[in-house]
Scaffold this motif. Structure first.
Motif, short mmCIF file in Angstrom:
data_model
loop_
_atom_site.label_atom_id
_atom_site.label_comp_id
_atom_site.label_asym_id
_atom_site.label_seq_id
_atom_site.Cartn_x
_atom_site.Cartn_y
_atom_site.Cartn_z
N ALA A 54 32.64 47.65 22.32
CA ALA A 54 33.89 47.20 22.91
C ALA A 54 34.15 48.33 24.32
CB ALA A 54 34.91 47.42 22.07
N PHE A 103 38.68 41.50 27.95
CA PHE A 103 38.51 41.37 26.23
C PHE A 103 38.06 40.18 25.61
CE2 PHE A 103 41.05 45.26 26.74
CZ PHE A 103 40.33 46.12 25.93
N VAL A 111 34.38 40.39 25.96
CA VAL A 111 34.05 41.38 24.97
C VAL A 111 33.90 40.75 23.54
CG1 VAL A 111 34.66 43.52 23.92
CG2 VAL A 111 34.86 43.27 26.53
N ALA A 112 35.21 40.09 23.31
CA ALA A 112 35.06 39.27 21.87
C ALA A 112 33.85 38.62 21.56
CB ALA A 112 36.43 38.75 21.81
N ARG A 144 34.27 39.19 17.64
CA ARG A 144 35.39 39.70 17.00
C ARG A 144 36.69 39.05 17.82
NH1 ARG A 144 32.63 41.11 13.63
NH2 ARG A 144 32.69 42.93 12.42
N CYS A 156 39.35 43.73 19.67
CA CYS A 156 38.40 44.28 20.80
C CYS A 156 39.21 45.22 21.38
CB CYS A 156 37.62 43.49 21.49
SG CYS A 156 36.30 42.34 20.58
#
Length: 289
Positions: free
Chosen positions: A122, A133, A136-137, A142, A147
């Protein structure tokens, strides 16, 4: 109408993958700290890219970054177990002059080692590579809110370590060259004057070449080691290959008397050397040959 031949499909996959390979290697290396492991992960991502229905992939870079991240997360679980049995301090593989302005220096790589695999992913994807994000997730599997928390926890751990050395590149390389000259010639007075009082020395021999089995802290301990090395340097047989940037820090590459390569990187704050990182593990130096 017949579809593309397997040869054409392979060439198409290779052509679309090749421009993304350097970015994917950067992600994988920063996740794993190993050049060889990063290359293996990226090669596995390429194999999966060849097997994928590429027509359905709208954003190849995002798809491949997610693939690499997930492969790295799997790899980190086994890597941590292996490092528990390593001999002496662990250092990441040295990367030499990867780019003019390195975004992840060696002290930060060491700080990342203290994070969980998810925190590491992350932080790197958001703080270093600048992804939102949501992406990133998707990469770590997640929720975005989770994150955000992972990155925040990671940021708190590495905030101090991320400080870059406080001299410009040219001055840093001048200090590295002076450090090399003083340490090899036995000029201990000059060398001592270059070190901060709380200097540390990290040496990774991997159990395959002589190296300190613990971290050394304080100018007294570090100077004792430097003094003991002088008698080996006096015998000759070593050569300076070049003064350069090693993992974003000023340093140098040498070929030692045993014929093996060695890298030395220096963390410099306020004109003083605050940390010395010596890589002697031949397994981690193969890519430099």
């Amino acid at each position: 109408m017949a579809g593309p031949s397997p040869e054409d499909a392979h060439e198409d996959a290779a052509a679309s993958f090749a421009p993304l390979r350097p970015k994917l290697l950067r992600v994988a290396y920063r996740m794993l700290g190993s050049v060889a492991d990063a290359e293996d992960v990226v090669q596995e991502a390429f194999i999966r890219w060849m097997r994928a229905d590429r027509v359905e992939v709208r954003e190849p870079e995002a798809f491949l970054r997610r693939t690499v991240t997930r492969l790295c997360l799997d790899q980190l679980k086994s890597a941590r177990k292996k490092r528990e049995t390593d001999v002496g301090p662990w250092l990441p593989d040295p990367v030499v002059e990867e780019e003019e302005e390195e975004d992840v220096t060696l002290p930060l790589m060491l700080a990342l080692e203290r994070l969980s695999p998810l925190e590491r992913a992350a932080f790197l994807l958001h703080d270093v590579f600048g992804l939102e994000f949501g992406e990133v997730a998707a990469s770590v599997g997640r929720e975005p809110a989770a994150c955000r928390q992972l990155a925040a926890r990671a940021r708190a751990h590495v905030r101090e370590a991320r400080t870059r050395f406080q001299v410009d590149r040219k001055r840093g390389l001048e200090i590295a060259e002076a450090f090399f000259a003083a340490s090899r010639s036995g000029d201990m007075a000059t060398l001592s004057a270059m070190l901060s009082a709380d200097v540390s020395m990290h040496s990774d021999g991997g159990g395959k070449r002589p190296a300190a089995l613990r971290l050394l802290f304080g100018i007294e301990d570090v100077m004792k080691v430097q003094q003991s090395l002088v008698r080996f340097f006096e015998k000759g047989g070593w050569e300076l290959i070049r003064v350069t940037m090693v993992n974003g820090l000023p340093g140098f590459i040498t070929r030692e008397a045993d014929g093996e390569l060695q890298t030395t990187a220096l963390d410099i704050q306020d004109g003083k050397v605050t940390a010395i990182y010596v890589m002697r593990n031949p397994d981690k130096l193969k890519h430099l040959h």
